[in-house]
Design a protein around this motif. Structure first.
Motif, short mmCIF file in Angstrom:
data_model
loop_
_atom_site.label_atom_id
_atom_site.label_comp_id
_atom_site.label_asym_id
_atom_site.label_seq_id
_atom_site.Cartn_x
_atom_site.Cartn_y
_atom_site.Cartn_z
N PHE A 1 29.26 32.68 38.86
CA PHE A 1 28.92 34.09 38.87
C PHE A 1 29.37 34.62 40.22
O PHE A 1 28.86 34.20 41.27
N ALA A 2 30.35 35.51 40.21
CA ALA A 2 30.85 36.09 41.46
C ALA A 2 30.15 37.42 41.70
O ALA A 2 29.98 38.21 40.77
N ALA A 3 29.77 37.67 42.93
CA ALA A 3 28.93 38.83 43.24
C ALA A 3 29.60 40.17 42.95
O ALA A 3 28.92 41.17 42.81
N ASN A 4 30.94 40.19 42.91
CA ASN A 4 31.60 41.39 42.39
C ASN A 4 32.97 41.03 41.83
O ASN A 4 33.44 39.90 41.98
N ASP A 5 33.61 42.01 41.20
CA ASP A 5 34.88 41.73 40.52
C ASP A 5 35.98 41.31 41.48
O ASP A 5 36.81 40.46 41.15
N GLN A 6 36.00 41.94 42.64
CA GLN A 6 37.05 41.58 43.59
C GLN A 6 36.92 40.11 44.00
O GLN A 6 37.90 39.38 44.09
N THR A 7 35.69 39.70 44.23
CA THR A 7 35.44 38.29 44.54
C THR A 7 35.90 37.40 43.38
O THR A 7 36.55 36.37 43.59
N ALA A 8 35.57 37.84 42.17
CA ALA A 8 35.96 37.07 40.98
C ALA A 8 37.48 36.94 40.91
O ALA A 8 38.02 35.89 40.55
N LEU A 9 38.17 38.01 41.27
CA LEU A 9 39.63 37.99 41.22
C LEU A 9 40.20 36.94 42.17
O LEU A 9 41.09 36.15 41.80
N GLY A 10 39.66 36.90 43.38
CA GLY A 10 40.11 35.90 44.34
C GLY A 10 39.81 34.49 43.84
O GLY A 10 40.66 33.59 43.93
N ALA A 11 38.59 34.31 43.32
CA ALA A 11 38.19 32.99 42.83
C ALA A 11 39.10 32.56 41.68
O ALA A 11 39.58 31.43 41.62
N ARG A 12 39.37 33.53 40.81
CA ARG A 12 40.22 33.26 39.65
C ARG A 12 41.58 32.74 40.06
O ARG A 12 42.13 31.82 39.46
N MET A 13 42.13 33.34 41.11
CA MET A 13 43.46 32.94 41.53
C MET A 13 43.46 31.49 42.01
O MET A 13 44.35 30.71 41.69
N VAL A 14 42.43 31.14 42.78
CA VAL A 14 42.34 29.77 43.28
C VAL A 14 42.19 28.79 42.12
O VAL A 14 42.85 27.75 42.08
N LEU A 15 41.34 29.13 41.19
CA LEU A 15 41.12 28.25 40.04
C LEU A 15 42.44 27.98 39.35
O LEU A 15 42.80 26.83 39.05
N SER A 16 43.15 29.05 39.09
CA SER A 16 44.41 28.90 38.37
C SER A 16 45.38 28.04 39.17
O SER A 16 46.04 27.15 38.64
N ALA B 1 39.64 44.75 33.11
CA ALA B 1 39.93 44.56 31.69
C ALA B 1 41.35 44.05 31.49
O ALA B 1 41.70 43.60 30.40
N TYR B 2 42.18 44.10 32.54
CA TYR B 2 43.58 43.71 32.40
C TYR B 2 43.88 42.36 33.03
O TYR B 2 45.03 41.95 33.11
N LEU B 3 42.86 41.70 33.52
CA LEU B 3 43.12 40.38 34.11
C LEU B 3 43.47 39.40 33.00
O LEU B 3 43.27 39.69 31.82
N THR B 4 43.95 38.24 33.41
CA THR B 4 44.27 37.21 32.41
C THR B 4 43.39 36.01 32.62
O THR B 4 43.55 35.32 33.61
N THR C 1 52.06 48.45 35.68
CA THR C 1 52.71 48.16 34.41
C THR C 1 52.82 46.66 34.19
O THR C 1 52.53 46.14 33.10
N ALA C 2 53.19 45.97 35.26
CA ALA C 2 53.34 44.51 35.17
C ALA C 2 52.00 43.87 34.81
O ALA C 2 51.94 42.92 34.02
N LEU C 3 50.94 44.41 35.37
CA LEU C 3 49.61 43.86 35.09
C LEU C 3 49.27 43.99 33.61
O LEU C 3 48.79 43.04 32.99
N GLY C 4 49.53 45.14 33.06
CA GLY C 4 49.27 45.34 31.63
C GLY C 4 50.12 44.41 30.78
O GLY C 4 49.63 43.78 29.83
N ALA C 5 51.40 44.30 31.16
CA ALA C 5 52.31 43.45 30.39
C ALA C 5 51.85 42.00 30.47
O ALA C 5 51.81 41.27 29.46
N ARG C 6 51.46 41.60 31.66
CA ARG C 6 51.00 40.24 31.88
C ARG C 6 49.83 39.89 30.97
O ARG C 6 49.76 38.79 30.42
N TYR D 1 46.88 38.53 44.23
CA TYR D 1 45.75 37.76 43.70
C TYR D 1 45.80 37.58 42.18
O TYR D 1 44.86 37.10 41.58
N LEU D 2 46.87 38.05 41.59
CA LEU D 2 46.96 37.85 40.14
C LEU D 2 47.20 36.38 39.83
O LEU D 2 47.50 35.60 40.71
N THR D 3 47.06 36.03 38.55
CA THR D 3 47.30 34.65 38.16
C THR D 3 48.48 34.58 37.22
O THR D 3 48.38 35.03 36.10
N PRO D 4 49.58 34.04 37.64
CA PRO D 4 49.88 33.67 39.03
C PRO D 4 50.25 34.89 39.86
O PRO D 4 50.55 35.94 39.28
#
Lengths: 340, 340
Positions: free
Chosen positions: A252-267, A289-292, B258-263, B290-293
């Motif tokens: 559980f990340a305290a906010n989305d930006q934190t989650a984004l950073g964590a996500r990148m490391v995980l990947s 909503a657009y993260l992967t 745009t790249a984020l949506g496409a990704r 910080y995107l993956t990747p």
DNA sequence: AACGAGTTTGAAAACGTTGTCAGACTTGGC
DNA sequence: GCCAAGTCTGACAACGTTTTCAAACTCGTT
């Protein structure tokens, strides 16, 4: 690259010029502009024509000086680039639309001294109202500032004259997020905290602990790691957590930006989300909503907070608008969490 | 949730009160505040003491009225939430730091009529200078607005009196991105375009075609699909492209959003980046790393554009600051592109 | 034709500063 | 001591509006 030429000119048409042009007195011109008193049709036409012809634009400063009101709202944000704050500001902008008020925006960068200085700057500019988006000012300081003009403050609860606050129970939000993970069968749930001096961050942590306690789990200190509400803090925290060798099936990340950073490391380190580890954020920023894959998170209705703040301010300034209701915090389940 | 109490109070200490309190004339007070003329030490002390005691804050409006300057810079942005624009604004804020100028920010939402209206609002407020971040206003309109005050405009080239422009060759950027893909061995390169009425978007497309032409490839219309510079446009475009059955090994998205949506679509439909398809964006937004990747993209030095704009404005206003140099566009190779 | 009661109008006084101008102090040289 | 040359200082006129206040018009009644 740069380009441009030089020139200077600054004609200044005043109400006196208009009066002369239209063959009336300045008082009459003012009356027509403000519609305060009825004036005869022919003069009105003449004046309107003169205004058009001279391209007269009333000097708002002179007007402010006379009326004591500036039609300006000051906004103290913390970081003009943070998607969290800009979402709220966007709501404020929307809520003020058509009211005639303009926005002066200053940033405090999470520093109480800087915040206070910027607010003094806004007060010196005689803003009619002030919106303070969270920050580190003390309640007494804010109450003090509220003596100059009404204030709306978001993200914290303050009871003081001339101050309204808009806030959510972040404890509840933290609880919601954590319970979601528990419901999915997770028991070893890590927490990446926000700044320890940030009340919301602390509340989210408390919600996390309450949810754990409810099913008889104590929060394990080795699963709690410090972040800073920014992407980079999430990166560091996640690396530390993985390096520590601690076992966990969810974060559980305290906010989305934190989650984004964590996500990148995980990947990057080959940990799959949500297959190996589930991840929940907090805020529901527009990009989440657009993260992967799209991030499961606790939605804060930030835009609505902005709109709502604007309408409170307008109300305090004696410009009642249609009253709005503020939606609650809610869990948005997307694709970063999974049953274990 | 909301909370608050009511109250109203608005004392107004003027220079006259200070003068009375300190036993001097208003002129003397003014002189001390502005440091225009030497005054005797004892009066200076008395006045400073009185200012402190009465908490006197000079009314900037009265001052503006007299001096004809407002110490305010207007910024026309398009979207207060767009990370692209906020990055530039952050630079402007930084560049103006300590100059005494405050920022009034308005949004035009990519609509020429709305932009013009907002600018008129800023001019009515007598801003000393104006920064226009791209947008759809015509060159003539901007030149016209520049008669009231100096203007800096970013993202486009305008030659007019009292106007400076800060811009890059987006054609070159598009070329850089595409050539990078070609160098990696890609030949079937799709392009997700930006708004067709956006000059930069068009230039990026031209760069794409030039790079292809350089190696004897014509741009294949079935590989070019329309986006809108937002995440959602990338989503639609990517879906359309995949549904069309067209073959490609790389995608150049007209900007990072745009790249984020496409990704996201690629990931959801099981297409791996960069294993199956390489992806390049444009802008290098703060989150793109910080995107993956992490996203390969063409970096626009947006923050620096803001700083630079601020310094140009300050210079035009007769407040020379240290001159800055603007870094060029550059390709940032991260992990979404791969040799074929 | 004269009288009010309304209605429009214009002159002039704010609003809180800054900056000019001239007067009232200092000096210091004689 | 006196005068010229400097210093400081205070009155007061701007800056461009809005808003009294009272004068100048309307009319409809008598």
């Amino acid at each position: 690259m740069v380009s441009g030429k030089e020139m200077a000119e600054r004609q200044t048409v005043t109400v006196l010029d208009v009066a002369r042009e239209a063959g009336v007195s300045v008082s009459t011109v003012s009356r027509i502009i403000n519609g305060t008193v009825k004036v005869s049709e022919d003069k009105r036409l003449a004046v309107e024509e003169a205004i058009r012809r001279l391209e007269f634009k009333p000097n708002l400063f002179a007007r402010s000086l006379k009326k004591g009101t500036t039609m300006t709202i000051g906004v103290l944000t913390q970081d003009i680039e943070s998607p969290f704050f800009t979402r709220v500001m966007s709501g404020i902008e929307d809520g003020l639309l058509g009211s005639g008020y303009a926005l002066i925006i200053v940033s405090g960068h999470w520093d109480a001294a800087e915040e206070a200085e910027r607010i003094r700057l806004l007060i010196a500019r005689r803003v009619d109202g002030l919106a303070i988006l969270t920050g580190h000012l003390s309640d007494t300081q804010i109450a003090e500032f509220a003596r100059s003009q009404p204030i709306v403050v978001t993200g914290r609860r303050i009871d003081a004259p001339n101050v309204r606050s808009v806030f959510f129970s972040h404890e509840e939000g933290g609880y919601l997020a954590t319970r979601h993970l528990i419901t999915l069968g997770h028991r070893k749930i890590a927490f990446i905290a926000g700044p320890p001096d940030h009340a919301d961050a602390v509340s989210r942590f408390e919600g996390y602990r309450r949810a754990l306690a409810e099913v008889g789990l104590a929060s394990d200190p080795s699963l709690v790691v410090q972040g800073d509400f920014y992407e980079n803090g999430g990166v560091f925290a996640m690396n530390r957590l993985l390096d520590s060798g601690a076992q966990f099936s969810a974060i559980f990340a305290a906010n989305d930006q934190t989650a984004l950073g964590a996500r990148m490391v995980l990947s990057r380190r080959g940990v799959r989300v949500p297959d190996d580890v589930s991840l929940v954020g907090f805020d529901d920023l527009p990009t989440s909503a657009y993260l992967t894959p799209p991030l499961t998170t606790v939605r804060q209705p930030l835009f609505e907070v902005g709109q709502f703040s604007a309408s409170l301010l307008l109300e305090m300034l004696g410009n009642p608008r249609k009253t709005l209701t503020l939606p609650p915090l809610e869990l948005v389940v997307r694709e970063t969490t999974r049953r274990i």
